[in-house]
Each structure stands twice: as structure tokens, then as C-alpha cells.
Design a protein around this motif. Structure first.
Motif, PDB file in Angstrom:
ATOM      1  N   VAL A 176      37.985  44.301  49.071  1.00 41.73           N
ATOM      2  CA  VAL A 176      39.271  43.652  49.248  1.00 41.73           C
ATOM      3  C   VAL A 176      39.710  42.793  48.686  1.00 41.73           C
ATOM      4  O   VAL A 176      41.076  42.915  49.442  1.00 41.73           O
ATOM      5  N   ARG A 189      38.926  36.161  52.537  1.00 36.22           N
ATOM      6  CA  ARG A 189      39.743  36.987  53.133  1.00 36.22           C
ATOM      7  C   ARG A 189      39.764  38.222  54.506  1.00 36.22           C
ATOM      8  O   ARG A 189      41.050  38.907  54.919  1.00 36.22           O
ATOM      9  N   THR A 190      38.611  38.018  54.436  1.00 34.20           N
ATOM     10  CA  THR A 190      38.333  39.264  55.689  1.00 34.20           C
ATOM     11  C   THR A 190      36.903  38.669  56.483  1.00 34.20           C
ATOM     12  O   THR A 190      35.664  37.869  56.005  1.00 34.20           O
TER      13      THR A 190
END
Length: 172
Positions: free
Chosen positions: A116, A96-97
Motif C-alpha cells: 500500500v 490508505r485503502t
């Protein structure tokens, strides 16, 4: 043959991963083996030979384990040892990041995953939360320092690369 000592999150994720349409054909088994990383490596090696698998992979957390003996045994037994430091959730965060902050422990990593995702229940992984980020996680994990020393780090990208037959463009 993929072995993990993560009875919930890791096993669920890996079982879902093997069912993805881009994984190369063949028999892929995910097994939970209770114990330390050294126990896991030995168990995976035994099972590979007993059940005639071509390869044996071990997915485990660094946590507070001593790593040197497991690394030596994996080399001796020709088992691919995939550490995540401090824990498997680093791999999930990377879906996700970007993440390069040092984690003192798995609890901090879990808090980051909650921030997140908005929620996180280790016992009820929803693969749908991660499916679309596999290629991003692969790319981001490769850019981190190598485990077990790197923190954060994960080598799960190597398994993904193997499952897609070395062609990450196949990952959807």
C-alpha cells in the motif's frame, strides 16, 4: 492516558495523533508498557489512578495472545481495551485503502502495508504517511467486524472518535 505495548510504531503514531489540532483539549499521555495485554491493562489502570487521569486506554495487538483474561480485567478496571487483529498495522492500512482480507499473522499484514505504501519500516513511522487518511481509517475500521475475533479488525477508531470529541467532521 493511552498505553501500548508497541514500543515503536504504536507509540510514535499515538504521540503524533495527540498533537493533531482537532484533538480535544486536555492532558493526553502515551506510555509504553512492556508485557502482555493483561499486563498492559493492569499497568494502565494503576497509572490512571496514580497520575489522576480521567480515562485509560490500551492499544494492543491480538497476535497470538489469549484475549479473554485481558478483556475481563479491562471491564473490571474500567479500562478501554482496543485490539487490532492481527496487529496495529491493520489500522495503518485502513488509512490508505479498504482491507477485508484475512491475515494469518502480522507478517502478512506488514507485506500488505508495504504494498500500500511502497515501503515500510516499523521502527521509523512517518505520521505524514497517514495524517490525511485518519477519517478514512475511522470509517473503514467501523465497518469491519469487531476485534478481537474479527480479522482484519481494529478498535483504534474508538480512540480517534474520543479524541475528536465524537465529531469526526473535525478531523482534517
Amino acid at each position: 492516558m493511552i498505553a501500548t505495548n508497541g514500543q515503536s510504531t504504536e507509540k510514535s503514531y499515538l504521540e503524533s495523533l495527540r498533537a493533531e489540532p482537532w484533538t480535544r483539549p486536555g492532558k493526553i499521555t502515551v506510555a509504553f508498557i512492556n508485557g502482555s495485554p493483561l499486563d498492559l491493562v493492569r499497568g494502565a489502570a494503576r497509572r490512571r489512578y496514580a497520575d489522576d487521569y480521567d480515562d485509560a486506554w490500551v492499544v494492543c495487538d491480538v497476535d497470538s495472545y489469549e484475549t479473554d483474561n485481558a478483556i475481563r480485567e479491562a471491564t473490571r478496571a474500567d479500562v478501554e481495551l482496543l485490539w487490532s487483529n492481527p496487529c496495529f498495522e491493520v489500522w495503518l492500512i485502513l488509512h490508505r485503502t479498504e482491507c477485508t482480507i484475512h491475515f494469518d499473522n502480522a507478517k502478512q499484514c506488514h507485506k500488505k502495508l508495504v504494498s500500500v505504501l511502497g515501503r515500510w519500516d516499523k521502527s521509523q513511522l512517518s505520521f505524514d504517511d497517514f495524517r490525511d487518511g485518519i477519517k478514512d481509517a475511522w470509517r473503514r475500521a467501523k465497518a469491519l467486524d469487531d476485534p478481537p475475533a474479527g480479522n482484519p479488525s481494529t478498535a483504534v477508531w474508538r480512540l480517534v472518535e474520543d479524541l475528536c470529541a465524537g465529531e469526526p467532521a473535525r478531523i482534517r
